[in-house]
Scaffold this motif. Sequence first.
Motif, PDB file in Angstrom:
ATOM      1  N   GLY A  33      -8.594  23.007  26.578  1.00  0.00           N
ATOM      2  CA  GLY A  33      -8.678  21.717  25.592  1.00  0.00           C
ATOM      3  C   GLY A  33     -10.042  21.034  26.109  1.00  0.00           C
ATOM      4  O   GLY A  33     -10.005  20.591  27.066  1.00  0.00           O
ATOM      5  N   ALA A  73     -10.802   5.801  18.492  1.00  0.00           N
ATOM      6  CA  ALA A  73     -11.808   5.689  19.817  1.00  0.00           C
ATOM      7  C   ALA A  73     -12.362   4.195  20.038  1.00  0.00           C
ATOM      8  O   ALA A  73     -13.433   3.972  20.872  1.00  0.00           O
ATOM      9  N   GLY A  74     -11.400   3.253  20.155  1.00  0.00           N
ATOM     10  CA  GLY A  74     -12.020   1.836  20.597  1.00  0.00           C
ATOM     11  C   GLY A  74     -11.464   1.767  22.148  1.00  0.00           C
ATOM     12  O   GLY A  74     -10.399   2.290  22.513  1.00  0.00           O
ATOM     13  N   TYR A 132      -6.300  29.252  23.889  1.00  0.00           N
ATOM     14  CA  TYR A 132      -5.473  29.836  25.039  1.00  0.00           C
ATOM     15  C   TYR A 132      -4.361  30.457  24.446  1.00  0.00           C
ATOM     16  O   TYR A 132      -3.720  29.835  23.517  1.00  0.00           O
ATOM     17  N   ALA A 141      -5.334  20.888  29.446  1.00  0.00           N
ATOM     18  CA  ALA A 141      -5.699  19.501  28.925  1.00  0.00           C
ATOM     19  C   ALA A 141      -5.428  19.704  27.221  1.00  0.00           C
ATOM     20  O   ALA A 141      -6.436  19.435  26.864  1.00  0.00           O
ATOM     21  N   GLY A 169      -3.476  18.150  25.521  1.00  0.00           N
ATOM     22  CA  GLY A 169      -2.802  16.817  24.966  1.00  0.00           C
ATOM     23  C   GLY A 169      -1.227  17.012  24.600  1.00  0.00           C
ATOM     24  O   GLY A 169      -0.447  17.602  25.249  1.00  0.00           O
ATOM     25  N   PRO A 170      -0.992  16.744  23.287  1.00  0.00           N
ATOM     26  CA  PRO A 170       0.331  16.558  23.001  1.00  0.00           C
ATOM     27  C   PRO A 170       1.067  17.958  22.874  1.00  0.00           C
ATOM     28  O   PRO A 170       2.430  18.206  23.025  1.00  0.00           O
ATOM     29  N   PHE A 171       0.177  19.122  22.773  1.00  0.00           N
ATOM     30  CA  PHE A 171       0.927  20.449  22.946  1.00  0.00           C
ATOM     31  C   PHE A 171       1.301  21.076  23.903  1.00  0.00           C
ATOM     32  O   PHE A 171       2.192  21.797  24.107  1.00  0.00           O
ATOM     33  N   GLY A 200      -0.488   9.054  13.665  1.00  0.00           N
ATOM     34  CA  GLY A 200      -1.846   7.978  13.046  1.00  0.00           C
ATOM     35  C   GLY A 200      -2.549   8.794  12.031  1.00  0.00           C
ATOM     36  O   GLY A 200      -2.746   9.934  12.262  1.00  0.00           O
ATOM     37  N   ALA A 223      -3.523  12.374  13.988  1.00  0.00           N
ATOM     38  CA  ALA A 223      -2.855  13.283  14.952  1.00  0.00           C
ATOM     39  C   ALA A 223      -1.471  12.896  15.204  1.00  0.00           C
ATOM     40  O   ALA A 223      -1.176  11.406  14.968  1.00  0.00           O
ATOM     41  N   GLY A 249      -4.533  14.302  31.470  1.00  0.00           N
ATOM     42  CA  GLY A 249      -4.527  13.586  30.075  1.00  0.00           C
ATOM     43  C   GLY A 249      -2.949  13.530  29.395  1.00  0.00           C
ATOM     44  O   GLY A 249      -2.144  13.432  29.827  1.00  0.00           O
ATOM     45  N   GLY A 264      -1.389   2.848  22.023  1.00  0.00           N
ATOM     46  CA  GLY A 264      -1.676   4.235  21.565  1.00  0.00           C
ATOM     47  C   GLY A 264      -3.242   4.451  22.042  1.00  0.00           C
ATOM     48  O   GLY A 264      -3.948   5.228  21.453  1.00  0.00           O
ATOM     49  N   GLY A 314      -5.596   5.983  24.993  1.00  0.00           N
ATOM     50  CA  GLY A 314      -5.722   7.101  25.618  1.00  0.00           C
ATOM     51  C   GLY A 314      -6.969   7.657  26.196  1.00  0.00           C
ATOM     52  O   GLY A 314      -6.934   8.257  27.122  1.00  0.00           O
TER      53      GLY A 314
HETATM   54  C1  LIG Z   1      -4.944   8.189  15.129  1.00  0.00           C
HETATM   55  C2  LIG Z   1      -5.392   7.866  16.495  1.00  0.00           C
HETATM   56  C3  LIG Z   1      -6.050   7.017  17.082  1.00  0.00           C
HETATM   57  C4  LIG Z   1      -6.276   6.751  18.238  1.00  0.00           C
HETATM   58  N1  LIG Z   1      -7.091   5.680  18.600  1.00  0.00           N
HETATM   59  C5  LIG Z   1      -7.533   5.578  19.932  1.00  0.00           C
HETATM   60  C6  LIG Z   1      -8.317   4.435  20.255  1.00  0.00           C
HETATM   61  O1  LIG Z   1      -8.600   3.739  19.493  1.00  0.00           O
HETATM   62  N2  LIG Z   1      -8.774   4.341  21.781  1.00  0.00           N
HETATM   63  C7  LIG Z   1      -8.375   5.114  22.664  1.00  0.00           C
HETATM   64  O2  LIG Z   1      -8.584   5.070  23.619  1.00  0.00           O
HETATM   65  N3  LIG Z   1      -7.370   6.275  22.264  1.00  0.00           N
HETATM   66  C8  LIG Z   1      -6.939   6.285  20.968  1.00  0.00           C
HETATM   67  N4  LIG Z   1      -6.145   7.311  20.524  1.00  0.00           N
HETATM   68  C9  LIG Z   1      -5.448   8.355  21.687  1.00  0.00           C
HETATM   69  C10 LIG Z   1      -6.442   9.261  22.340  1.00  0.00           C
HETATM   70  O3  LIG Z   1      -7.447   9.839  21.550  1.00  0.00           O
HETATM   71  C11 LIG Z   1      -5.699  10.272  23.147  1.00  0.00           C
HETATM   72  O4  LIG Z   1      -5.214   9.744  24.093  1.00  0.00           O
HETATM   73  C12 LIG Z   1      -6.809  11.014  23.772  1.00  0.00           C
HETATM   74  O5  LIG Z   1      -7.708  11.978  22.894  1.00  0.00           O
HETATM   75  C13 LIG Z   1      -6.344  11.928  24.760  1.00  0.00           C
HETATM   76  O6  LIG Z   1      -7.091  13.102  25.494  1.00  0.00           O
HETATM   77  P1  LIG Z   1      -6.780  14.446  25.920  1.00  0.00           P
HETATM   78  O7  LIG Z   1      -7.951  15.128  26.421  1.00  0.00           O
HETATM   79  O8  LIG Z   1      -5.662  14.293  26.962  1.00  0.00           O
HETATM   80  O9  LIG Z   1      -6.243  15.251  24.808  1.00  0.00           O
HETATM   81  P2  LIG Z   1      -6.835  15.543  23.436  1.00  0.00           P
HETATM   82  O10 LIG Z   1      -7.790  14.499  23.014  1.00  0.00           O
HETATM   83  O11 LIG Z   1      -5.570  15.476  22.296  1.00  0.00           O
HETATM   84  O12 LIG Z   1      -7.306  16.951  23.660  1.00  0.00           O
HETATM   85  C14 LIG Z   1      -6.583  18.099  23.690  1.00  0.00           C
HETATM   86  C15 LIG Z   1      -7.535  19.245  23.352  1.00  0.00           C
HETATM   87  O13 LIG Z   1      -6.962  20.596  23.323  1.00  0.00           O
HETATM   88  C16 LIG Z   1      -7.269  21.304  22.340  1.00  0.00           C
HETATM   89  N5  LIG Z   1      -6.273  22.549  22.308  1.00  0.00           N
HETATM   90  C17 LIG Z   1      -4.972  22.205  22.042  1.00  0.00           C
HETATM   91  N6  LIG Z   1      -4.260  23.434  22.302  1.00  0.00           N
HETATM   92  C18 LIG Z   1      -5.252  24.513  22.359  1.00  0.00           C
HETATM   93  C19 LIG Z   1      -5.289  25.920  22.669  1.00  0.00           C
HETATM   94  N7  LIG Z   1      -3.908  26.544  22.954  1.00  0.00           N
HETATM   95  N8  LIG Z   1      -6.459  26.298  23.125  1.00  0.00           N
HETATM   96  C20 LIG Z   1      -7.579  25.732  23.301  1.00  0.00           C
HETATM   97  N9  LIG Z   1      -7.611  24.525  23.022  1.00  0.00           N
HETATM   98  C21 LIG Z   1      -6.646  23.773  22.521  1.00  0.00           C
HETATM   99  C22 LIG Z   1      -7.282  20.670  21.071  1.00  0.00           C
HETATM  100  O14 LIG Z   1      -7.796  21.238  19.868  1.00  0.00           O
HETATM  101  C23 LIG Z   1      -7.850  19.281  21.731  1.00  0.00           C
HETATM  102  O15 LIG Z   1      -9.354  19.253  21.405  1.00  0.00           O
HETATM  103  C24 LIG Z   1      -5.744   7.761  19.366  1.00  0.00           C
HETATM  104  C25 LIG Z   1      -4.996   8.773  18.907  1.00  0.00           C
HETATM  105  C26 LIG Z   1      -4.600   8.822  17.438  1.00  0.00           C
HETATM  106  C27 LIG Z   1      -3.907  10.288  17.172  1.00  0.00           C
END
Ligand SMILES: Cc1cc2nc3c(=O)[nH]c(=O)nc-3n(C[C@H](O)[C@H](O)[C@H](O)COP(=O)(O)OP(=O)(O)OC[C@H]3O[C@@H](n4cnc5c(N)ncnc54)[C@H](O)[C@@H]3O)c2cc1C
Length: 419
Positions: free
Chosen positions: A16, A52-53, A123, A154, A156-158, A177, A265, A286, A297, A299
């Motif tokens: 991820g 991404a604020g 993956y 990493a 995320g929600p998956f 959102g 997402a 994460g 929201g 993150g």
């Molecule tokens: C509409 C919306 C608006 C938001 N606005 C803000 C904001 O303004 N400010 C802020 O700070 N946060 C915001 N967030 C939240 C923030 O984007 C997330 O909390 C943050 O991206 C989490 O990071 P992460 O790396 O844990 O997960 P993610 O960013 O979800 O990254 C997970 C990655 O894993 C990859 N992945 C999944 N499954 C697999 C697999 N099987 N194999 C390979 N890759 C895979 C996905 O493609 C993704 O790129 C917002 C979220 C949403 C939905």
Amino acid sequence: METVRRMQQFDVVVVGGGPAGGQCARVLAKAGRKVLLVERHQNFVTNSFSSAGTPLETLQRYGLPDSIVGSYWDQFVVVTSNQSGRWQARSPLGVVLDFAKLREFLADEVRGNGGAVWMNCRYVRHQQKAGTTLVSLVRKGQEEVVTTRVLVDATGPFRSVIYARGEAKPEFLSGTGIEYLIEVEDADYQRHANALTFFLGYKWMPRGYSWIFPMSPNQLKVGSAVVNADHQFVKQTQPLKRHIQLVLDDYMKLKTYKLVEVHGATLKYSSGLNDIYYRDNVIAIGDAVSTVNFLGGEGIRHAMEGAEIACKYIQSYLDGTISDFKTYQSEMHKVFLRSWNLSEKFGKKKYLQDCDEIVDKVVTYLRPLSLEDVVDILFYYRFEKVSKGLPQYLLRKLDSLWTRLISKLKSWINKTLAY
Ligand SMILES: Cc1cc2nc3c(=O)[nH]c(=O)nc-3n(C[C@H](O)[C@H](O)[C@H](O)COP(=O)(O)OP(=O)(O)OC[C@H]3O[C@@H](n4cnc5c(N)ncnc54)[C@H](O)[C@@H]3O)c2cc1C
């Protein structure tokens, strides 16, 4: 003769390429570990789902360059059904990042420090065999197996790695959102430049909130998010796109705009942070362990902070000074649990229980505060600061009550004297 390809071996495979995975791989690559970062999308533009604020501090704390900043903000606007408030600081207090550029930057740093980044690589599963962890990946349509000493979820929600395929997952709180990236005329852009604008209350979005964020000159992000649960009073809500249209039509009153992109997402949050943090040599970071804050929201920086905490323990594990990630889970709870439980409580109240008058009143309470105070409350979870606005609100109420009493008394005296 059949060619036998040697399986590639890594110290750490991070699945991820979001802020958590990118930061984790970056830190470990910098520390000289043999790292592979895999991301299922072909590039970071295709799933640029986040608004991404973030506060200004994020740039410095994680060594992020100006080139990934979409715009800076020094104002905060809150619009409810019947109230509005605007707070302004003397200098920028935060940024709106270009989410695609942020993740590209982190991936570039991994490559720059000798790590490997495989895009368009999914993956599929992992298994333990003779003391080795085999990770099956589908890369550009071909299955490939690599070995690793530590595997990082990493996704995320998956939560695709920490939970085995087909394994039942618990109930999560979830929020969805959708965001439009639009191009507008200069005058329209200037009205919303430098400000994060939020819309709350029954008129705009009863079970969540809508927003306008400045992205870059003449580009704005307009979105709406909903908590996927029942509201105490509002039984029916409109589709998210209707709420975005409401902001575009009723608030922004745009004559023309160009829709550049639609993205979105669903976030999944474990109430009380009851996620699985590790299993053997697999560790989750994460949003896979609910680092996203339920109230706003927000993150990105929390995902990066959690990733850095995980890196410490991954290094110790690789060095053989620890044999499991129990202490990682304890530290994550120490850092997040208290504020996250409070945020969840306030979030549930605001999005699922409050009547519209209370949502209006919150703006009135916050009005006397400085933008620095509002940022402290909303971005640093210093909820006790809300009460700073309360005495001034009550004083104003008392003042207007007193003025009305005096004027009633005066008119009574005048009437009595006239007889
Ligand atoms: C509409 C919306 C608006 C938001 N606005 C803000 C904001 O303004 N400010 C802020 O700070 N946060 C915001 N967030 C939240 C923030 O984007 C997330 O909390 C943050 O991206 C989490 O990071 P992460 O790396 O844990 O997960 P993610 O960013 O979800 O990254 C997970 C990655 O894993 C990859 N992945 C999944 N499954 C697999 C697999 N099987 N194999 C390979 N890759 C895979 C996905 O493609 C993704 O790129 C917002 C979220 C949403 C939905």
